[in-house]
Write an enzyme that holds these catalytic residues in place. Structure first.
Site, short mmCIF file in Angstrom:
data_model
loop_
_atom_site.label_atom_id
_atom_site.label_comp_id
_atom_site.label_asym_id
_atom_site.label_seq_id
_atom_site.Cartn_x
_atom_site.Cartn_y
_atom_site.Cartn_z
N PHE A 1 0.23 -0.33 -6.79
CA PHE A 1 0.43 -1.55 -7.26
C PHE A 1 -1.06 -2.65 -7.33
O PHE A 1 -1.02 -3.50 -8.15
CB PHE A 1 1.57 -2.49 -6.79
CG PHE A 1 1.54 -3.11 -5.32
CD1 PHE A 1 0.71 -4.40 -5.45
CD2 PHE A 1 1.67 -2.42 -4.23
CE1 PHE A 1 0.59 -4.90 -4.06
CE2 PHE A 1 1.54 -3.16 -2.90
CZ PHE A 1 0.84 -4.36 -2.99
N LYS B 1 0.89 7.20 -15.06
CA LYS B 1 2.32 6.63 -14.55
C LYS B 1 1.84 5.18 -13.83
O LYS B 1 1.47 5.49 -12.59
CB LYS B 1 3.08 7.37 -13.71
CG LYS B 1 4.65 6.82 -13.43
CD LYS B 1 5.20 7.16 -12.35
CE LYS B 1 4.71 6.45 -11.19
NZ LYS B 1 5.02 4.93 -10.90
N GLU C 1 5.36 0.78 -10.83
CA GLU C 1 6.80 0.21 -11.58
C GLU C 1 6.60 -1.48 -11.26
O GLU C 1 7.37 -1.92 -12.02
CB GLU C 1 7.96 0.85 -11.19
CG GLU C 1 8.27 0.69 -9.66
CD GLU C 1 7.79 1.78 -8.74
OE1 GLU C 1 6.60 2.38 -9.11
OE2 GLU C 1 8.06 2.21 -7.69
N SER D 1 0.46 4.89 -0.73
CA SER D 1 0.53 4.87 0.97
C SER D 1 0.26 6.36 1.15
O SER D 1 0.54 7.30 0.46
CB SER D 1 1.77 4.24 1.00
OG SER D 1 2.92 4.83 0.52
N CYS E 1 -6.71 -1.81 -0.03
CA CYS E 1 -6.80 -0.63 0.76
C CYS E 1 -8.20 -0.67 1.94
O CYS E 1 -8.58 0.01 2.59
CB CYS E 1 -7.08 0.65 0.17
SG CYS E 1 -8.60 1.08 -0.93
N GLU F 1 -0.87 0.00 9.23
CA GLU F 1 -1.35 -0.80 8.15
C GLU F 1 -0.51 -1.84 7.67
O GLU F 1 0.81 -1.71 7.35
CB GLU F 1 -1.46 0.38 6.80
CG GLU F 1 -1.77 -0.45 5.49
CD GLU F 1 -2.04 0.32 4.48
OE1 GLU F 1 -1.20 1.13 3.99
OE2 GLU F 1 -2.96 0.28 3.60
#
Ligand code: NAD
Length: 491
Positions: A151, A175, A178, A228, A283, A384
């Site tokens: 995301f 893809k 979402e 992740s 990240c 994280e």
């Protein structure tokens, strides 16, 4: 509200999905769309693979000089629509408009770099490996390649892969996450006008069902994942078990070491930008700030001031420097991790929990937060956080800092701030991370370089971007060749 459409075989089509999840503006909770989810998405994926495979069979024979022509058009369209796409990124992802523009710039740079594929794809030739015999290597495309995106960079991360994949002669299925599917839907609308054949690029919405269908489909040859670590590990093992080529970039816990000889005033601001940029949802966000020797006492105040003055709010407001985190669940998780830090013995220097922005009371805002005094053996220094939280960790010397860094499971980025060449050299040589910053707060590789995560930040061999992209999206074929006129002895 209708479900968002998939882009398959050059058309926007309804999904066969029976379920949906909402795309939500994280600053307002306004619902921006409904993403197809659930079992039917596997059927969508199957249709996309069929059309992508047909398109690939034609496209692989198109000369590479022609294959990159649509990318030149795409670059111009992305530039012409940069503001509109950036606004969509901010609306669905929450980051500031300045960050969204910068993100899209990185996407454009990947398109530019992939335009060099005619040169990058050139290979090796050895004449006369024996008398009259030549040997050479060619690079051929793989077939249908898929990308599963996270995301946090909806406009940039698909571009670590897509332009290289198609320039190398493959077809592509994306893809998107979402949570943020609208950005790439806009980009795919633009891609309708760049001269790609139907089926060459496809966008299929969904979650786990879509991903599993990708990993199981026999015609899918390569999988690029960013997200992740737990999911990266799953994608890598399942994809590899099904015979696919996989590159899976995972999570991170990035350390920054500040040596006593660093320029502390400049460093404090750079570090605050690294920790709080994109609300810590990068990240490559710095998280553990390791202050060596007497540095902690000397830098703490300026770090505190730099953090405190950051303006948190709705990302479309140009004066805002930090937006919300992606979801209310994410906000609760980050606030819970701050609580955990306190329970572990941490001292909260700056508390961003429960932050309210006037006019945006429902937003998922957390203001800049600073913890110090966390135990080095505790959980929070390893986890994280993916939110705007800095941990100040005093250490004795660079040796202690490097061994602490190398004991961490991740290895996405490690940075040092120093004016000593010897310290910088030791650090870049010994720190176990794939992206190193020397007096740099966010060591994000440019498009020409691989995005080099190590350890649990990456599963695979070849990373995204640049020459690695060309190598990942091609398979080598070696040809040994002799022609009768050159034969020197009779058989
Ligand atoms: P995520 O792992 O939750 O989701 C990533 C993708 O995986 C999404 O498309 C999602 O639909 C899919 N997915 C989620 N659960 C799945 C499951 N059980 N099975 C199959 N697919 C599944 O990650 P996120 O929250 O979207 O992104 C944030 C994470 O991404 C952070 O950990 C961050 O560090 C990481 N990240 C890494 C890099 C890098 O280059 N290493 C870059 C950006 C983000």
């Amino acid at each position: 509200m209708e479900k968002l459409k998939n882009y398959i075989n050059g058309r926007w089509v309804e999904s066969a999905a029976d379920q949906a999840s909402s795309v939500v503006n994280p600053a307002t909770q306004e619902v921006l769309g409904h993403v197809p989810m659930g079992i039917g998405t596997a059927k969508d994926l199957d249709e996309a693979v069929k059309s992508a495979h047909d398109a690939y069979l034609e496209w692989r024979n198109v000369p590479v000089m022609q294959r990159v022509q649509p990318l030149y058009k795409l670059k111009v369209l992305l530039e012409q629509n940069q503001e509109e796409i950036s606004r969509i990124i901010t609306l669905e992802c929450g980051k500031t408009i300045v960050e969204s523009r910068a993100e899209l710039q990185r996407a454009i740079e990947n398109v530019e770099t992939a335009c060099a594929t005619p040169t990058l794809i050139q290979s090796e030739f050895s004449e006369n490996i024996a008398r009259g015999v030549d040997e050479f290597m060619i690079r051929q495309p793989l077939g249908v390649c898929v990308c599963i995106a996270p995301f946090n960079f909806p406009g940039m991360i698909p571009f670590w892969f897509l332009p290289y994949a198609i320039a190398c002669g493959n077809s592509f299925i994306l893809k998107p996450s979402e949570k943020v599917p609208l950005t790439m839907m806009k980009v795919f609308e633009l891609m309708e006008n760049i001269g790609l054949p139907d089926g060459l690029v496809n966008l299929v919405h969904g979650g786990k069902e879509t991903v599993d269908a990708m990993l199981e489909h026999p015609k899918v040859k390569a999988v690029s994942f960013v997200g992740s670590t737990n999911i990266a590990r799953y994608i890598y093992s399942k994809g590899a078990a099904n015979g696919k080529r996989v590159q899976a970039q995972g999570g991170a816990k990035n350390p920054v070491v500040i040596m006593p000889d660093a320029d502390l005033d400049v460093t404090a601001n750079i570090i605050a930008d690294s920790v709080y940029g994109c609300a810590g949802q990068r990240c490559l966000a710095a998280s553990n700030i390791i202050t060596v020797g007497d540095t902690n006492g000397r830098i703490k105040e300026s770090v505190f001031e730099a953090a405190k003055k950051k303006v948190t709010g709705f990302g479309l407001d140009e004066s805002v420097e930090m937006g919300p985190v992606i979801s209310s669940q994410s906000k609760s998780r980050v606030e819970m991790l701050i609580d955990q830090g306190i329970a572990e013995g941490g001292n909260l220097l700056l508390d961003g929990r429960g932050y309210q922005v006037s006019g945006y009371q429902k937003g998922n805002f957390i203001a800049p937060t600073i913890l110090e005094g966390l135990p080095l053996g505790g959980e929070l220094v390893k986890t994280e956080i993916f939110g705007p939280v800095m941990s100040l960790l005093p250490m004795q010397d660079i040796e202690q800092a490097i061994s602490f860094i190398n004991a961490n499971n991740y290895g996405n980025m490690a940075c040092v701030f120093t004016s000593s060449g010897a310290s910088a050299r030791k650090f870049r040589n010994e720190a176990d991370a794939g992206n190193i910053g020397i007096n740099i707060g966010v060591a994000a590789p440019m498009a020409q370089f691989p995005f080099s995560g190590w350890n649990e930040s990456f599963f695979g061999d070849l990373h995204g971007q640049g020459r690695h992209g060309i190598e990942f999206f091609t398979q080598t074929k070696v040809v040994i060749e002799r022609w009768p006129r050159e034969w020197t002895r009779k058989f």
